[in-house]
Design a protein around this motif. Structure first.
Motif, PDB file in Angstrom:
ATOM      1  N   ASN A  52       2.534 -31.314  16.276  1.00 51.71           N
ATOM      2  CA  ASN A  52       1.438 -31.978  16.971  1.00 51.71           C
ATOM      3  C   ASN A  52       0.285 -31.013  17.246  1.00 51.71           C
ATOM      4  O   ASN A  52       0.512 -29.840  17.549  1.00 51.71           O
ATOM      5  N   TYR A  79      -3.125 -30.936  19.692  1.00 49.94           N
ATOM      6  CA  TYR A  79      -3.766 -31.639  20.789  1.00 49.94           C
ATOM      7  C   TYR A  79      -5.260 -31.316  20.845  1.00 49.94           C
ATOM      8  O   TYR A  79      -5.660 -30.157  20.913  1.00 49.94           O
ATOM      9  N   TRP A 136      -3.861 -35.908  24.629  1.00 46.04           N
ATOM     10  CA  TRP A 136      -3.814 -36.621  23.358  1.00 46.04           C
ATOM     11  C   TRP A 136      -3.984 -35.701  22.165  1.00 46.04           C
ATOM     12  O   TRP A 136      -4.659 -34.673  22.253  1.00 46.04           O
ATOM     13  N   GLY A 137      -3.374 -36.101  21.042  1.00 44.52           N
ATOM     14  CA  GLY A 137      -3.534 -35.324  19.826  1.00 44.52           C
ATOM     15  C   GLY A 137      -3.086 -36.092  18.599  1.00 44.52           C
ATOM     16  O   GLY A 137      -2.768 -37.283  18.661  1.00 44.52           O
ATOM     17  N   ALA A 138      -3.047 -35.400  17.472  1.00 41.73           N
ATOM     18  CA  ALA A 138      -2.572 -35.960  16.212  1.00 41.73           C
ATOM     19  C   ALA A 138      -1.171 -35.446  15.931  1.00 41.73           C
ATOM     20  O   ALA A 138      -0.809 -34.336  16.336  1.00 41.73           O
ATOM     21  N   SER A 139      -0.378 -36.252  15.220  1.00 45.90           N
ATOM     22  CA  SER A 139       1.020 -35.915  15.004  1.00 45.90           C
ATOM     23  C   SER A 139       1.438 -36.219  13.571  1.00 45.90           C
ATOM     24  O   SER A 139       1.067 -37.254  13.008  1.00 45.90           O
ATOM     25  N   GLY A 167       0.498 -40.090  12.918  1.00 42.69           N
ATOM     26  CA  GLY A 167       0.031 -40.900  14.031  1.00 42.69           C
ATOM     27  C   GLY A 167      -0.569 -40.080  15.150  1.00 42.69           C
ATOM     28  O   GLY A 167      -1.193 -39.045  14.922  1.00 42.69           O
ATOM     29  N   LEU A 168      -0.343 -40.537  16.365  1.00 46.87           N
ATOM     30  CA  LEU A 168      -0.887 -39.921  17.562  1.00 46.87           C
ATOM     31  C   LEU A 168       0.234 -39.318  18.404  1.00 46.87           C
ATOM     32  O   LEU A 168       1.404 -39.667  18.253  1.00 46.87           O
ATOM     33  N   PHE A 227       0.973 -38.261  22.598  1.00 52.91           N
ATOM     34  CA  PHE A 227       0.548 -38.230  23.995  1.00 52.91           C
ATOM     35  C   PHE A 227       1.632 -37.543  24.803  1.00 52.91           C
ATOM     36  O   PHE A 227       2.793 -37.941  24.753  1.00 52.91           O
ATOM     37  N   PHE A 267       4.845 -40.989  20.768  1.00 53.36           N
ATOM     38  CA  PHE A 267       4.400 -40.752  19.396  1.00 53.36           C
ATOM     39  C   PHE A 267       4.327 -42.065  18.612  1.00 53.36           C
ATOM     40  O   PHE A 267       5.277 -42.429  17.914  1.00 53.36           O
ATOM     41  N   ALA A 272       3.032 -44.169  15.411  1.00 52.78           N
ATOM     42  CA  ALA A 272       2.695 -43.660  14.082  1.00 52.78           C
ATOM     43  C   ALA A 272       2.837 -44.730  13.006  1.00 52.78           C
ATOM     44  O   ALA A 272       3.525 -45.738  13.179  1.00 52.78           O
TER      45      ALA A 272
END
Length: 204
Positions: free
Chosen positions: A71, A73, A78-81, A96-97, A99, A111, A113
């Motif tokens: 991940n 952030y 929040w971030g991308a995963s 996905g995202l 948190f 997560f 996605a």
């Protein structure tokens, strides 16, 4: 698959200084060992993994599964995963995202996605969630609760979901014990299986 699970166990054992939680669970239908590993790196990177190995009393079958995500952030939470779910039945990469929120008593890992099943060749939507709530009861004990939710939907219908529920106590040395349940639903009819039992765990 078993080699991947062994590699995961070696990985979390080699980094005991990171956040690790291990639980043993004995239910009326199956037993399970659960491991959770969470590591923050510099420059907003994070690695999260959870692995289970369950043993069915009736079939005498061991079923391992590992969820891993890397991940990045972009904000405080929040971030991308990018992740992958590996079991003895399927390999499912995902994008996905992420948190994450951590306080003294509450931990949230979320997560959502888009997933792709290498077994069926179909894309879908997936959700992995880990919630822990540990409010203080007195100087020696915390109330301990955990909810882990995994859901997988193709773009047409529900595929599979599972919920791991734990309720109990946690002492000052982060030892946990109490009651729990493993619940699963499969297919478009949400056929449900429930496994009740007791757990003991340790957080490092």
């Amino acid at each position: 698959m078993k080699k991947n699970v062994l590699l995961f166990i070696v990985l979390i054992s080699s980094y005991a200084q990171s956040q690790i939680s291990i639980q043993a669970y004995g239910g009326n239908k199956e037993a399970e060992v659960l491991g959770i590993y969470d590591k923050d790196f510099k420059n907003r990177w994070n690695y999260f993994a959870s692995g289970t190995a369950s043993y069915d009393y009736e079939t005498r079958k061991v079923s391992p599964a590992v969820y891993q995500s890397l991940n990045y952030y972009v904000g405080s939470n929040w971030g991308a995963s990018a992740g992958v779910y590996i079991s003895d039945e399927d390999v499912m990469p995902s994008l996905g995202l992420a948190f994450v929120k951590e306080t003294r008593t509450l931990g949230i890992n979320l997560f959502p996605a888009v997933t792709y099943s290498l077994d069926t060749g179909k894309a879908g939507l997936g959700l992995y969630t880990l919630l822990e709530y540990t409010p203080k009861l007195n100087e020696k004990l915390n109330f301990y609760s955990m909810l882990m939710v995994e859901s997988d939907f193709s773009f047409q219908e529900h595929q599979a979901s599972s919920q791991i529920i734990r309720l109990g106590l946690e002492n000052s040395k982060k030892m946990q014990f109490g009651i729990g349940s493993n619940i699963s639903q499969t297919g478009s009819t949400f056929e449900t299986d429930i496994n009740f039992g007791l757990f003991i765990g340790k957080k490092f």
